[in-house]
Design a protein around this motif. Structure first.
Motif, PDB file in Angstrom:
ATOM      1  N   GLY A  12      44.082  98.427  83.083  1.00  0.00           N
ATOM      2  CA  GLY A  12      43.736  98.533  81.677  1.00  0.00           C
ATOM      3  C   GLY A  12      43.646  99.935  81.127  1.00  0.00           C
ATOM      4  O   GLY A  12      43.441 100.114  79.938  1.00  0.00           O
ATOM      5  N   ARG A  19      49.047 101.145  79.544  1.00  0.00           N
ATOM      6  CA  ARG A  19      49.340 100.131  78.527  1.00  0.00           C
ATOM      7  C   ARG A  19      50.735 100.263  77.929  1.00  0.00           C
ATOM      8  O   ARG A  19      51.300  99.283  77.450  1.00  0.00           O
ATOM      9  N   PHE A  45      42.797  88.324  80.975  1.00  0.00           N
ATOM     10  CA  PHE A  45      42.257  89.551  80.400  1.00  0.00           C
ATOM     11  C   PHE A  45      40.853  89.731  80.934  1.00  0.00           C
ATOM     12  O   PHE A  45      39.979  88.910  80.677  1.00  0.00           O
ATOM     13  N   VAL A  86      37.342  91.657  81.131  1.00  0.00           N
ATOM     14  CA  VAL A  86      36.478  92.512  80.323  1.00  0.00           C
ATOM     15  C   VAL A  86      35.240  92.872  81.124  1.00  0.00           C
ATOM     16  O   VAL A  86      34.616  92.008  81.743  1.00  0.00           O
ATOM     17  N   ASP A  87      34.898  94.155  81.114  1.00  0.00           N
ATOM     18  CA  ASP A  87      33.640  94.602  81.707  1.00  0.00           C
ATOM     19  C   ASP A  87      32.545  94.212  80.732  1.00  0.00           C
ATOM     20  O   ASP A  87      32.289  94.909  79.747  1.00  0.00           O
ATOM     21  N   ARG A  98      32.589  99.713  74.960  1.00  0.00           N
ATOM     22  CA  ARG A  98      34.050  99.597  74.958  1.00  0.00           C
ATOM     23  C   ARG A  98      34.542  98.240  74.468  1.00  0.00           C
ATOM     24  O   ARG A  98      35.728  97.952  74.547  1.00  0.00           O
ATOM     25  N   GLU A 103      37.263  98.498  71.731  1.00  0.00           N
ATOM     26  CA  GLU A 103      38.537  98.926  72.319  1.00  0.00           C
ATOM     27  C   GLU A 103      39.205  97.767  73.045  1.00  0.00           C
ATOM     28  O   GLU A 103      40.412  97.539  72.903  1.00  0.00           O
ATOM     29  N   ALA A 104      38.423  97.018  73.806  1.00  0.00           N
ATOM     30  CA  ALA A 104      38.974  95.869  74.536  1.00  0.00           C
ATOM     31  C   ALA A 104      39.506  94.825  73.558  1.00  0.00           C
ATOM     32  O   ALA A 104      40.594  94.265  73.762  1.00  0.00           O
ATOM     33  N   LYS A 105      38.771  94.574  72.491  1.00  0.00           N
ATOM     34  CA  LYS A 105      39.208  93.601  71.491  1.00  0.00           C
ATOM     35  C   LYS A 105      40.510  94.050  70.829  1.00  0.00           C
ATOM     36  O   LYS A 105      41.448  93.259  70.689  1.00  0.00           O
ATOM     37  N   THR A 150      42.759  96.010  72.042  1.00  0.00           N
ATOM     38  CA  THR A 150      43.823  95.920  73.045  1.00  0.00           C
ATOM     39  C   THR A 150      44.312  94.493  73.174  1.00  0.00           C
ATOM     40  O   THR A 150      45.531  94.238  73.196  1.00  0.00           O
ATOM     41  N   LEU A 151      43.394  93.543  73.240  1.00  0.00           N
ATOM     42  CA  LEU A 151      43.786  92.141  73.353  1.00  0.00           C
ATOM     43  C   LEU A 151      44.571  91.692  72.123  1.00  0.00           C
ATOM     44  O   LEU A 151      45.598  91.019  72.246  1.00  0.00           O
ATOM     45  N   CYS A 182      40.012  84.842  79.486  1.00  0.00           N
ATOM     46  CA  CYS A 182      39.234  86.073  79.408  1.00  0.00           C
ATOM     47  C   CYS A 182      38.128  85.966  80.452  1.00  0.00           C
ATOM     48  O   CYS A 182      37.276  85.080  80.372  1.00  0.00           O
TER      49      CYS A 182
END
Length: 131
Positions: free
Chosen positions: A10, A15, A30, A32-33, A39, A42-44, A46-47, A63
């Motif tokens: 990730g 990317r 996907f 996610v931490d 973050r 940022e993760a959202k 990116t998805l 997810c």
């Protein structure tokens, strides 16, 4: 059934090559931490970017809400609210949010089984060559 998984990593520098794999994708996992609230946006983003690609239209999305062993981890419900999955994924694809702790191996098998079952249901268009 034979399943092939690609761990594309990730980090932002990786990317830029993800799109090279999209034509073969039958499902997206996907991760996610869920303990890193800083973050989530940022993760959202990116998805949303990934799933906006035409080659991924209709593919199921799993997810994995990782690091559920951490005291500050968002629950599946909290993560779903932050990501607003119904809005970003729409009704065109199956999706599932599943809690896990990768380091302990908890929740992974059930999540992967869901994704494999859904991937088997989706008929993808295969690219045709024009000769």
């Amino acid at each position: 059934m034979i399943a092939v998984f690609w761990d594309l990593g990730g980090h932002a520098s990786f990317r830029s090559v993800w799109h090279n794999y999209y034509s073969e994708v039958q499902g997206v996992m996907f991760v996610v931490d869920s303990s890193d609230a800083g973050r989530m946006e940022e993760a959202k983003r990116t998805l949303v970017d990934v799933l906006g690609h035409e080659n991924l239209r209709g593919v199921p999305v799993l997810c994995l809400a990782n690091k559920q062993d951490k005291p500050n981890a968002l629950s599946v419900q909290e993560l779903s609210r932050v990501f607003d999955f119904e809005k970003i994924l729409g009704s065109e694809r199956p999706f599932h949010v599943h809690p896990c702790c990768a380091i302990k191996g908890q929740g992974l098998e059930a999540g992967v089984r869901w994704l494999l079952a859904e991937a088997c249901k989706v008929q993808r268009k295969t690219p045709t060559s024009s000769i």
